[in-house]
Each structure stands twice: as C-alpha cells, then as structure tokens.
Design a protein around this motif. Structure first.
Motif, short mmCIF file in Angstrom:
data_model
loop_
_atom_site.label_atom_id
_atom_site.label_comp_id
_atom_site.label_asym_id
_atom_site.label_seq_id
_atom_site.Cartn_x
_atom_site.Cartn_y
_atom_site.Cartn_z
N ASN A 117 0.74 -1.54 -0.34
CA ASN A 117 0.02 -0.06 -0.17
C ASN A 117 0.85 1.19 -0.07
N ALA A 118 1.98 1.42 0.62
CA ALA A 118 2.68 2.55 0.97
C ALA A 118 3.47 2.08 -0.54
N LEU A 119 3.74 1.13 -0.60
CA LEU A 119 4.61 1.17 -2.08
C LEU A 119 3.72 2.70 -2.97
N VAL A 120 2.38 1.84 -3.61
CA VAL A 120 1.68 2.04 -4.36
C VAL A 120 0.90 3.64 -4.66
N ARG A 121 1.26 3.85 -3.17
CA ARG A 121 0.95 5.61 -2.72
C ARG A 121 2.43 6.32 -3.44
N ARG A 122 3.53 6.48 -3.00
CA ARG A 122 4.61 6.57 -3.36
C ARG A 122 5.15 6.35 -4.87
N PHE A 123 4.36 5.90 -5.81
CA PHE A 123 4.54 4.70 -7.01
C PHE A 123 3.80 6.12 -7.74
N ALA A 124 2.52 6.09 -7.20
CA ALA A 124 1.06 7.47 -7.79
C ALA A 124 1.97 8.68 -7.36
N VAL A 125 2.33 9.31 -6.41
CA VAL A 125 2.30 10.87 -6.17
C VAL A 125 3.63 10.38 -7.37
N HIS A 126 4.39 9.67 -7.32
CA HIS A 126 5.85 9.89 -8.00
C HIS A 126 5.23 9.82 -9.61
N ALA A 127 4.71 9.38 -10.07
CA ALA A 127 4.50 9.76 -11.38
C ALA A 127 3.51 10.65 -11.68
N ALA A 128 2.93 11.15 -10.55
CA ALA A 128 1.86 12.63 -11.31
C ALA A 128 2.88 13.65 -10.72
N ARG A 129 4.07 13.49 -9.73
CA ARG A 129 4.56 14.24 -9.96
C ARG A 129 5.93 14.71 -11.66
N ARG A 130 5.69 13.88 -12.04
CA ARG A 130 6.87 13.60 -12.98
C ARG A 130 5.65 14.10 -14.05
N LEU A 131 5.03 13.94 -14.71
CA LEU A 131 3.54 13.92 -15.62
C LEU A 131 3.36 16.12 -15.48
N GLN A 132 3.46 16.81 -13.91
CA GLN A 132 3.42 17.68 -13.55
C GLN A 132 4.54 18.60 -14.27
#
Length: 145
Positions: A117-132
C-alpha cells in the motif's frame, strides 16, 4: 547511456505487452533507486535492474536490497551480456532500446500488505509529479515522493 536504453525497451515491453505502468529511476525508500519499477494490472510490483556490461553488473552490490520492494525481481540485459553471471532465483529480460522479451520469470515473493500500500501510493505520487513537471517545468514541486 546504455542502461537507460535498456530501461526504455523494458518499459515499452511491459506497458504495451503486459499492461504495466512503469517508472524509471524510482526511489522506493531513501538510499535505494531502482532502474525500473513496474505496477501490473493486478497490483503486482516488479523491479527490473538494467545492466549494460559485465563491469556494470559486478560493481552492483546493492541489488539484494531491492528484493524487499517487489513481488518479482528481474535483470534486463542485452543479447551480448554473459547471462551465466546472473544469480539463480531472479528473472531475466533481454532488451534493447526498442523492446524486450522476458526469458525467465523471477520467482514470486508477495509483498506484505502494508508495504504494498505504501509503495503503490509512493508510485502514484511520483508518477503524478513527473507528469506535472513535464507539463509545467517551472513549477515548484515538493521533493517528497
């Protein structure tokens, strides 16, 4: 860089051929940086380390620390790489800059639920920040994640 070209081929293969979301140079925790982390359609998490040469592989003493951050672990190498160097009990992907092929599946070792769960959240945040950052390179983004 040869390793980055291997990573590109791996990412293309996993996303187009297997439905994975992929991130290159992902940091699952401070002090660790995996070449490719892939989040599969069923929530599975794979780590892929790309090695461009014998010397590159032999200088990597930290790969075992990545086993606790994935359900399956793989090496990605090119066709000329001496694959007999790679440890048993790990997956093998042959890649180039444009595609890849999974030759040997890494054994499955399911992540604990809380870590997943923690890793999936970190993955999602990281991906969203890269896109931004791609859409707005001048934005000041929080460095966490």
């Amino acid at each position: 860089m040869p390793g980055q070209l291997l990573a590109r081929g791996v990412c293309r293969h996993l996303s187009a051929g297997h439905g994975f979301a992929v991130i290159e140079e992902f940091v699952p925790e401070r002090g660790k940086r995996v070449d490719v982390m892939a989040l599969g359609p069923k929530g599975e998490i794979w780590v892929i380390e790309c090695k461009s040469s014998r010397a590159d592989f032999l200088s990597d003493g930290k790969w075992q620390g990545y086993l606790d951050w994935c359900d399956r672990y793989f090496w990605a190498v090119d066709e000329q790489f001496p694959t007999d160097l790679l440890p048993d009990g790990t997956g093998l992907i042959i890649a180039d800059a444009y595609d890849a092929e999974i030759l040997r599946m890494g054994p499955e070792s399911k992540l604990p639920g809380a870590r997943r769960n923690a890793l999936v959240r970190r993955f999602a945040v990281h991906a969203a920040r890269r896109l931004q950052a791609l859409r707005d390179p001048g934005a000041l983004l929080d460095g966490a994640g």
